[in-house]
Design a protein around this motif. Structure first.
Motif, short mmCIF file in Angstrom:
data_model
loop_
_atom_site.label_atom_id
_atom_site.label_comp_id
_atom_site.label_asym_id
_atom_site.label_seq_id
_atom_site.Cartn_x
_atom_site.Cartn_y
_atom_site.Cartn_z
N ARG A 254 0.85 -1.35 0.06
CA ARG A 254 -0.15 0.08 -0.07
C ARG A 254 0.85 1.30 0.06
NH1 ARG A 254 -3.36 1.26 5.45
NH2 ARG A 254 -1.29 1.31 6.00
N GLY A 255 1.61 1.20 0.89
CA GLY A 255 2.62 2.45 1.15
C GLY A 255 3.43 2.98 -0.18
N GLU A 256 3.94 1.64 -0.98
CA GLU A 256 4.65 1.69 -2.11
C GLU A 256 3.72 2.25 -3.31
OE1 GLU A 256 7.80 -2.04 -1.54
OE2 GLU A 256 6.01 -2.21 -2.84
N CYS A 257 2.33 1.70 -3.27
CA CYS A 257 1.59 2.34 -4.32
C CYS A 257 1.37 3.82 -4.06
CB CYS A 257 0.22 1.74 -4.26
SG CYS A 257 0.15 -0.09 -4.68
N LEU A 258 1.22 4.32 -2.96
CA LEU A 258 0.66 5.56 -2.58
C LEU A 258 2.11 6.41 -2.78
CD1 LEU A 258 -1.26 5.18 0.27
CD2 LEU A 258 -2.15 5.91 -1.87
N GLN A 280 8.11 5.06 -0.58
CA GLN A 280 6.74 4.93 -0.05
C GLN A 280 6.26 5.93 0.82
OE1 GLN A 280 6.62 1.58 2.72
NE2 GLN A 280 8.20 2.37 4.08
N LEU A 281 5.07 6.05 0.94
CA LEU A 281 4.15 7.30 1.74
C LEU A 281 4.08 6.40 3.18
CD1 LEU A 281 2.66 9.96 1.10
CD2 LEU A 281 0.68 8.66 1.35
N LEU A 292 12.40 2.01 2.19
CA LEU A 292 11.18 1.16 2.09
C LEU A 292 11.36 0.00 3.34
CD1 LEU A 292 11.72 0.89 -1.73
CD2 LEU A 292 9.83 1.83 -0.41
N LYS A 293 10.68 -0.92 3.08
CA LYS A 293 10.46 -2.05 4.17
C LYS A 293 11.92 -2.73 4.22
CE LYS A 293 7.63 -5.68 6.13
NZ LYS A 293 6.54 -6.70 5.82
N SER A 294 12.46 -2.96 3.19
CA SER A 294 13.91 -3.34 3.24
C SER A 294 14.46 -2.89 2.10
CB SER A 294 13.90 -4.95 3.15
OG SER A 294 13.37 -5.43 1.97
N ASP A 295 16.09 -3.06 2.09
CA ASP A 295 16.69 -2.67 0.98
C ASP A 295 16.21 -3.46 -0.31
OD1 ASP A 295 18.30 -1.24 2.50
OD2 ASP A 295 19.84 -2.76 2.67
#
Length: 440
Positions: A254-258, A280-281, A292-295
Motif C-alpha cells: 500500500r505505501g509503495e502504491c501511494l 513509499q508514503l 522502504l521495508k527493506s533494501d
C-alpha cells in the motif's frame, strides 16, 4: 585535597604520626600526611570538614587512618566521597520504578539507532509507546524494575493471553501477547546494560501465529480471482482505481502504491513500461520516505500488458505533468498524494461492493493474490523475492503451495500426453487399447 593552614589559639600537638590541634571552639582537629605526598585534615565520608569533641576521639580517628594507609586501603577524601555518591546514585537507580524507567527508555530509543545502525521510524516508536502505555505500565506501574522477575512476567502473560483477538474473537491467538513481551524484553535488557538489574529475566516469546484466521487456515483462501480483481477495479472511484491494479499485477504494498510519482513510470519504444519502486508514503507522517521495508524493496518491475492501457489513461486523465507529481493524488492532477487513511475508506467501500471475496479481505491480499498467480506461472523463489521486494526467503516460501499446484498440473498434463503416446503406439502395433484410468 591539600591541607590549608588553620589559625587557632593553640599550637598543633605533634603525635607519633600526624598532628592534633585544638580549635577556638574547643573541638579538636586532626591532620596527617597521605601516601600521595599531601597533608590532609580530617573530613567526613561526604568530604566535609570533620572535628572531634575530645583529643582522645581525634587520636583514635588518626590511628584508624594510619591503619588504612598501612593496609593500602586509604583513599583521598574527594575520591572516597565521589565513589560513595556514585554508589548512592546507583542504589537509587536500582530502586527506580518501571513507569519512570519505561519513559526514560522511550526517550532513549528516539535518538539511539537500532541494531542495523538506522534511526527508528516514528511509527516504530509510536508502536512501542502504545505497548508501554496500554499494557506494561497498567501491569507494573511503579514496581521497581529489579522486582520484575519471571514469575511476574508469567502472570502478565496469562492475563494478556486471555484478551480476545480484536480481529477474530474465535482465534486462539490475539496478536497482543507477543509484541508486548518483545517490548518488555527490550526494556529489561536495556536495564541490565544500565546496571539497574544484574541480567534481564528469561522471557518466553511465543511463536508468531495467524490472528485473522484459525490455526488451520490455508493462505490460498486469501486469493481473489481475476474476475473479482476486475470487479474491485470497477467499484473503486476512477481517479484511484489504478491502485487495485498496482497491488494485484505489480504486487506493490500500500505505501509503495501511494508513494509512486510520474517519474517512476518509464515507457519504452516497443510500448512496454517499467515501474521503478523508490519510495513509499509514510503512514504516520504522510510524507514520502526513501526507506522502504527493506533494501530489497527498491526494485524495477515490468508493467504487465493487462494494465498498460489503463495506466496510460490514468496518467493522462488524473496525474499532473510534473515529474514528481503523485500517481495517486488526493485530487485530480493534484500535488498532494492520497493519504493512507483516506484510501482505507475508499478501499472498504470498494471491497464491500464486490460479492464473494474471502472473509476480511485486505488490500494487502491483492499483493498476495498477484504473487500467488505469478508463482503459478512458474516463477522461481528468487524471481518471487525480486518481484515482491522480499528480503527474507522464509516469507516467500508461503507461495510454494502455488508453485506445487502448478507443478502437479504440469505433471498431470505430462502424464496424459505420455499415456496417449503409449496408447497410440500400442494401437499401431495391433494391440488392443487398454481402458485408461488416467495413470500409466
Amino acid at each position: 585535597m591539600s591541607a590549608t593552614t588553620t589559625r587557632g589559639t593553640s599550637a598543633s600537638k605533634r603525635e607519633a604520626w600526624g598532628s592534633l590541634r585544638k580549635l577556638p571552639s574547643g573541638r579538636w582537629q586532626a591532620r596527617y600526611p597521605a601516601p600521595d605526598g599531601e597533608t590532609y585534615t580530617a573530613r567526613t565520608a561526604d568530604d566535609k570538614p570533620l572535628t572531634f569533641l575530645t583529643k582522645t576521639d581525634a587520636r583514635a580517628w588518626l590511628a584508624g587512618v594510619h591503619t588504612k594507609i598501612a593496609r593500602e586501603e586509604w583513599e583521598s577524601p574527594s575520591v572516597l566521597a565521589a565513589r560513595r555518591r556514585a554508589e548512592a546514585e546507583m542504589e537509587k537507580a536500582r530502586s527506580i520504578g518501571f513507569s519512570e524507567y519505561a519513559d526514560r527508555w522511550l526517550a532513549l530509543i528516539r535518538t539511539q539507532p537500532n541494531r542495523s545502525g538506522k534511526k527508528r521510524a516514528i511509527g516504530t516508536i509510536r508502536s512501542y509507546k502504545s505497548k508501554v502505555d496500554g499494557y506494561l505500565i497498567p501491569e507494573f506501574g511503579d514496581t521497581p524494575v529489579r522486582r520484575i522477575d519471571e514469575a511476574r512476567i508469567r502472570v502478565m502473560t496469562d492475563r494478556l493471553d486471555a484478551i480476545p483477538s480484536p480481529l477474530n474473537p474465535r482465534s486462539k491467538f490475539n496478536g497482543i501477547t507477543r509484541p508486548v513481551l518483545i517490548v518488555l524484553m527490550m526494556i529489561l535488557r536495556q536495564a541490565a546494560r544500565d546496571g539497574i538489574i544484574p541480567a534481564a529475566p528469561n522471557i518466553s516469546i511465543p511463536k508468531q501465529q495467524p490472528v485473522r484466521h484459525d490455526a488451520d487456515h490455508d493462505d490460498s483462501e486469501d486469493v481473489a480471482s481475476p474476475e473479482q480483481i476486475e470487479d474491485l477495479y470497477a467499484a473503486t472511484p476512477k481517479q484511484w482505481a489504478i491502485m487495485v491494479l498496482f497491488a494485484a499485477w505489480c504486487q506493490l504494498r500500500r505505501g509503495e502504491c501511494l508513494g509512486l510519482q510520474r517519474r517512476d513510470i518509464e515507457w519504452h519504444d516497443d510500448g512496454t513500461a517499467t515501474l521503478h519502486v523508490r519510495r513509499q508514503l509514510n503512514a504516520n507522517t504522510g510524507d514520502y520516505s526513501s526507506e522502504l521495508k527493506s533494501d530489497a524493496g527498491k526494485r524495477s518491475l515490468s508493467v504487465p500488458r493487462i494494465m498498460r492501457d489503463r495506466l496510460e489513461a490514468h496518467l493522462r486523465d488524473n496525474v499532473a505533468p510534473e515529474a514528481k507529481s503523485p500517481l495517486i493524488p488526493t485530487n485530480i492532477r493534484g500535488s498532494v498524494p492520497l493519504s493512507n487513511t483516506r484510501w482505507g475508506y475508499v478501499w472498504a467501500d470498494a471491497r464491500d461492493a464486490v460479492p464473494g471475496l474471502p472473509p476480511r479481505f485486505r488490500f494487502h491480499d491483492l499483493r498476495h493474490t498477484g504473487l500467488t498467480i505469478f508463482a503459478q506461472e512458474g516463477a522461481t523463489l528468487a524471481e518471487l523475492m525480486r518481484r515482491g521486494g522480499h528480503a527474507d526467503i522464509r516469507v516467500v516460501l508461503r507461495y510454494q503451495h502455488a508453485t506445487m499446484s502448478r507443478d502437479r498440473e504440469l505433471a498431470d498434463r505430462m502424464s496424459d500426453r505420455v499415456a496417449d503416446r503409449i496408447a497410440t503406439a500400442k494401437r499401431g502395433a495391433g494391440e488392443p487399447r487398454p481402458v485408461s484410468d488416467g495413470h500409466l
